[in-house]
Design a protein around this motif. Structure first.
Motif, mmCIF file in Angstrom:
data_model
loop_
_atom_site.group_PDB
_atom_site.id
_atom_site.type_symbol
_atom_site.label_atom_id
_atom_site.label_comp_id
_atom_site.label_asym_id
_atom_site.label_seq_id
_atom_site.Cartn_x
_atom_site.Cartn_y
_atom_site.Cartn_z
ATOM 1 N N SER A 100 13.619 -32.774 -27.594
ATOM 2 C CA SER A 100 12.667 -33.316 -26.625
ATOM 3 C C SER A 100 11.269 -32.786 -26.912
ATOM 4 O O SER A 100 11.086 -31.597 -27.176
ATOM 5 N N HIS A 101 10.299 -33.691 -26.846
ATOM 6 C CA HIS A 101 8.894 -33.337 -27.096
ATOM 7 C C HIS A 101 8.081 -33.523 -25.824
ATOM 8 O O HIS A 101 8.210 -34.544 -25.137
ATOM 9 N N PHE A 102 7.224 -32.541 -25.537
ATOM 10 C CA PHE A 102 6.414 -32.574 -24.331
ATOM 11 C C PHE A 102 4.926 -32.474 -24.681
ATOM 12 O O PHE A 102 4.542 -31.705 -25.571
ATOM 13 N N ASP A 103 4.107 -33.238 -23.967
ATOM 14 C CA ASP A 103 2.652 -33.152 -24.113
ATOM 15 C C ASP A 103 2.219 -31.736 -23.729
ATOM 16 O O ASP A 103 2.562 -31.244 -22.651
ATOM 17 N N GLN A 104 1.461 -31.099 -24.597
ATOM 18 C CA GLN A 104 1.090 -29.694 -24.347
ATOM 19 C C GLN A 104 0.081 -29.539 -23.210
ATOM 20 O O GLN A 104 -0.105 -28.439 -22.684
#
Length: 475
Positions: free
Chosen positions: A347-351
């Motif tokens: 899973s990738h999240f906006d920093q």
């Protein structure tokens, strides 16, 4: 009667010719493959005992005294950053046991990747471990490239491809056809001399474990540079254009998250591009509204909380790389985080906002990618103690197969000469269609192995059978 006898003689002659032709190819393939079998099996044994070796080498840095409460991840990372202010934090890996330290991966100014070991209860930084100096890392790099970069990778791909030829020809030689081959089938004749015993051990181990060897060869080939990355992995890479839509994509791929020779990303994601964080908004204003945000990035504790809401239990957190980078939370069989591939998740999240950008699960994998994810745990011996014990046995068995092959050659080689002892060639009429089709299939499916087979055929036809000195050397 005379015609029947003549036909039987011709049939026996052809059978003998095919046997020695197969043996000749088995010998040629073994000549190249055996050193690689020994290298891969020995390094495989080292990697199987990675945890035990690490515990023995770094006991004081790994073991902590369990307490009631752990510090927040951000506090542990801050302690590492304070201890090593010039280092860049790249990853956080929580331990899999209460009495073990957490790992914060940092990159030194000279580019070296280190594990900073942190007591999760006190925040004390216990010391560092150079990731490149672990026995696992060294064994893994030998296992993958022989410490020779792309050249080593290509040589291993050739060896694995020819290993399939070795497997097919070995099965043909092992399978009982006449009284001689039936006598040693699934038997170890210990009272018939060293040569017979070695032959029985070599043939029966190889025959019985052929399906296991096939599994290790195919799963290993899937990581190689030509057949793996170009012909197979590229076709099983996650379809970003379908799931990610118009979301911005980086020029970096998921492989950029790996540390050195360590394979941490799922096989089918390595070539997929990373998503990017949106940097169009005013971060300075957001920082005033959200105190937990530091240097433009949301607090890592928020990311961990979101990951746990998604169902992550054991995982590793990758920190953003640059202002467009993202937080990545991953748990997969490749990295050894989990043993059930159905729980694979990346899973990738906006920093800046913490919004979930991409969520890849088992359901998104192709059929071959699912097979790879499932096979990785088996290949690495991660499923259970039984799986690990069997893999130890398989490694030792492959070593035994290789060594008995060497001993058999040493016993039967021409004494008192420098000849190599290649099995003889017998003249035969017609073309052996089955053998020819097998060679063509191997050459087409595995290009580097095919090129090697073609070169060997040409050398055998143009030089070895025509030049007297070479013909005598291969006698």
């Amino acid at each position: 009667m005379r015609g029947s006898t003549s036909s039987q003689v011709a049939e026996n002659s052809r059978a003998k010719s095919l046997y020695f032709l197969t043996w000749r190819w088995h010998f040629y393939a073994g000549l190249f493959v055996i050193p690689f079998i020994l290298i891969l099996a020995l390094t495989g044994l080292v990697m199987l005992f990675d945890d035990e070796i690490e515990q023995a080498r770094y006991h004081d840095l790994l073991v902590v005294t369990p307490q009631h409460h752990e510090l927040a991840v951000s506090a542990q990372v801050a302690a590492v950053q304070q201890r090593y202010p010039d280092y860049v934090v790249t990853q956080f890996i929580p331990s899999q046991a209460d009495n073990l330290a957490n790992k914060v991966s940092v990159r030194a100014p000279d580019g070296i990747n280190l594990f900073a070991m942190v007591d999760p209860y006190s925040g004390q930084v216990l010391g560092t471990i150079d990731r490149s100096e672990s026995w696992y890392s060294l064994a893994n790099e030998i296992h993958a490239t022989l410490l020779m970069g792309d050249l080593g990778d290509y040589l291993i791909e050739v060896a694995a491809s020819l290993g399939l030829l070795l497997l097919v020809t070995g099965l043909y030689l092992w399978w009982p056809r006449d009284n001689a081959s039936k006598a040693g089938f699934l038997k170890l004749r210990m009272t018939h001399g060293t040569k017979v015993f070695m032959r029985d051990l070599h043939a029966n181990l190889g025959g019985v474990l052929s399906i296991v060897l096939l599994f290790f060869l195919i799963s290993g080939l899937s990581w190689t540079g030509i057949w793996g990355k170009t012909l197979v992995q590229a076709w099983n890479t996650f379809p970003t254009y379908y799931t990610w839509g118009e979301k911005p994509q980086s020029t970096l791929t998921h492989a950029s998250l790996n540390h050195g020779a360590e394979e941490e990303m799922p096989w089918n994601l390595e070539q997929a591009p990373m998503p990017e964080s949106t940097v169009a908004h005013d971060h300075s204003a957001m920082n005033m509204e959200m105190p937990e945000m530091a240097h433009g990035s949301i607090n890592v504790d928020k990311i961990v909380a979101k990951a746990e809401q998604l169902g992550f239990t054991q995982y590793r957190v990758y920190f953003p790389n640059g202002e467009k980078g993202v937080y990545t939370v991953a748990a997969n069989t490749m990295a050894g985080d989990i043993t059930d591939p159905r729980n694979d998740r990346t899973s990738h999240f906006d920093q800046y906002t913490g919004n979930l950008l991409v969520d890849v699960t088992w359901a998104d994998y192709t059929l071959y990618a699912k097979a790879m994810a499932a096979g990785v745990s088996l290949h690495q011996g991660d499923l259970s103690s039984l799986n690990k014990g069997l893999n130890v046995f398989f490694c030792l068995a492959f070593i035994a197969i290789a060594l008995t092959g060497i001993v058999m050659w040493w016993i039967r080689r021409p004494s008192g000469s420098s000849a190599l002892g290649v099995p003889p060639r017998f003249a035969t009429s017609g073309i052996w269609k089955t053998g020819l089709i097998t060679l063509i299939l191997l050459a087409v499916l595995f290009p580097l192995g095919g090129i090697t087979i073609v070169i060997t055929l040409m050398l055998d036809w143009l030089l070895f059978s025509r030049v007297e000195k070479l013909r005598l050397a291969l006698r």
